[in-house]
Design a protein around this motif. Structure first.
Motif, PDB file in Angstrom:
ATOM      1  N   LEU A 290       0.784  -1.226   0.000  1.00  0.00           N
ATOM      2  CA  LEU A 290       0.000   0.000   0.000  1.00  0.00           C
ATOM      3  C   LEU A 290       0.823   1.286   0.000  1.00  0.00           C
ATOM      4  O   LEU A 290       0.310   2.337  -0.361  1.00  0.00           O
ATOM      5  N   THR A 291       2.080   1.230   0.409  1.00  0.00           N
ATOM      6  CA  THR A 291       2.904   2.439   0.442  1.00  0.00           C
ATOM      7  C   THR A 291       3.584   2.654  -0.900  1.00  0.00           C
ATOM      8  O   THR A 291       3.844   1.715  -1.655  1.00  0.00           O
ATOM      9  N   ASP A 292       3.893   3.902  -1.185  1.00  0.00           N
ATOM     10  CA  ASP A 292       4.599   4.243  -2.421  1.00  0.00           C
ATOM     11  C   ASP A 292       6.092   4.022  -2.222  1.00  0.00           C
ATOM     12  O   ASP A 292       6.687   4.570  -1.283  1.00  0.00           O
ATOM     13  N   PRO A 293       6.715   3.247  -3.105  1.00  0.00           N
ATOM     14  CA  PRO A 293       8.155   3.001  -2.946  1.00  0.00           C
ATOM     15  C   PRO A 293       8.976   4.229  -3.331  1.00  0.00           C
ATOM     16  O   PRO A 293       8.646   4.958  -4.258  1.00  0.00           O
ATOM     17  N   TYR A 294      10.038   4.453  -2.591  1.00  0.00           N
ATOM     18  CA  TYR A 294      10.948   5.552  -2.877  1.00  0.00           C
ATOM     19  C   TYR A 294      12.117   5.068  -3.724  1.00  0.00           C
ATOM     20  O   TYR A 294      12.579   5.762  -4.607  1.00  0.00           O
ATOM     21  N   TYR A 295      12.603   3.877  -3.430  1.00  0.00           N
ATOM     22  CA  TYR A 295      13.698   3.280  -4.188  1.00  0.00           C
ATOM     23  C   TYR A 295      13.169   2.095  -4.985  1.00  0.00           C
ATOM     24  O   TYR A 295      12.130   1.533  -4.675  1.00  0.00           O
ATOM     25  N   TRP A 296      13.918   1.661  -6.004  1.00  0.00           N
ATOM     26  CA  TRP A 296      13.447   0.585  -6.868  1.00  0.00           C
ATOM     27  C   TRP A 296      13.345  -0.734  -6.125  1.00  0.00           C
ATOM     28  O   TRP A 296      12.490  -1.548  -6.418  1.00  0.00           O
ATOM     29  N   TRP A 297      14.209  -0.985  -5.142  1.00  0.00           N
ATOM     30  CA  TRP A 297      14.175  -2.265  -4.447  1.00  0.00           C
ATOM     31  C   TRP A 297      13.000  -2.382  -3.486  1.00  0.00           C
ATOM     32  O   TRP A 297      12.666  -3.471  -3.058  1.00  0.00           O
TER      33      TRP A 297
END
Length: 72
Positions: A22-29
């Motif tokens: 549900l959270t937006d990723p900041y980094y690709w991993w």
């Protein structure tokens, strides 16, 4: 383990996976589901093997280490 422990463990696992989705990723991993669990597991394995290797190289001695020298 008791049943309540297993239920708690599964509930925490499900909550963390849902929170990761549900959270937006900041980094690709952070887009890889379960990345931090895999990363932690691999890191622990690496630490164990490195510690074991260092123990054999730096701490271990030959079996006859304390044997008296008779060739003097």
């Amino acid at each position: 383990m008791k049943t309540i422990h297993w239920i708690t463990l599964i509930a925490v696992l499900v909550m963390t996976l849902v929170a990761q989705i549900l959270t937006d990723p900041y980094y690709w991993w952070e887009r890889i589901l379960g990345f931090f669990a895999i990363f932690g597991f691999v890191g622990c394995l690496l630490l164990m093997f490195v510690a074991k290797l260092l123990g054999h190289v730096m701490v271990s001695h030959k079996p006859d280490y304390y044997k008296e020298e008779t060739d003097v």
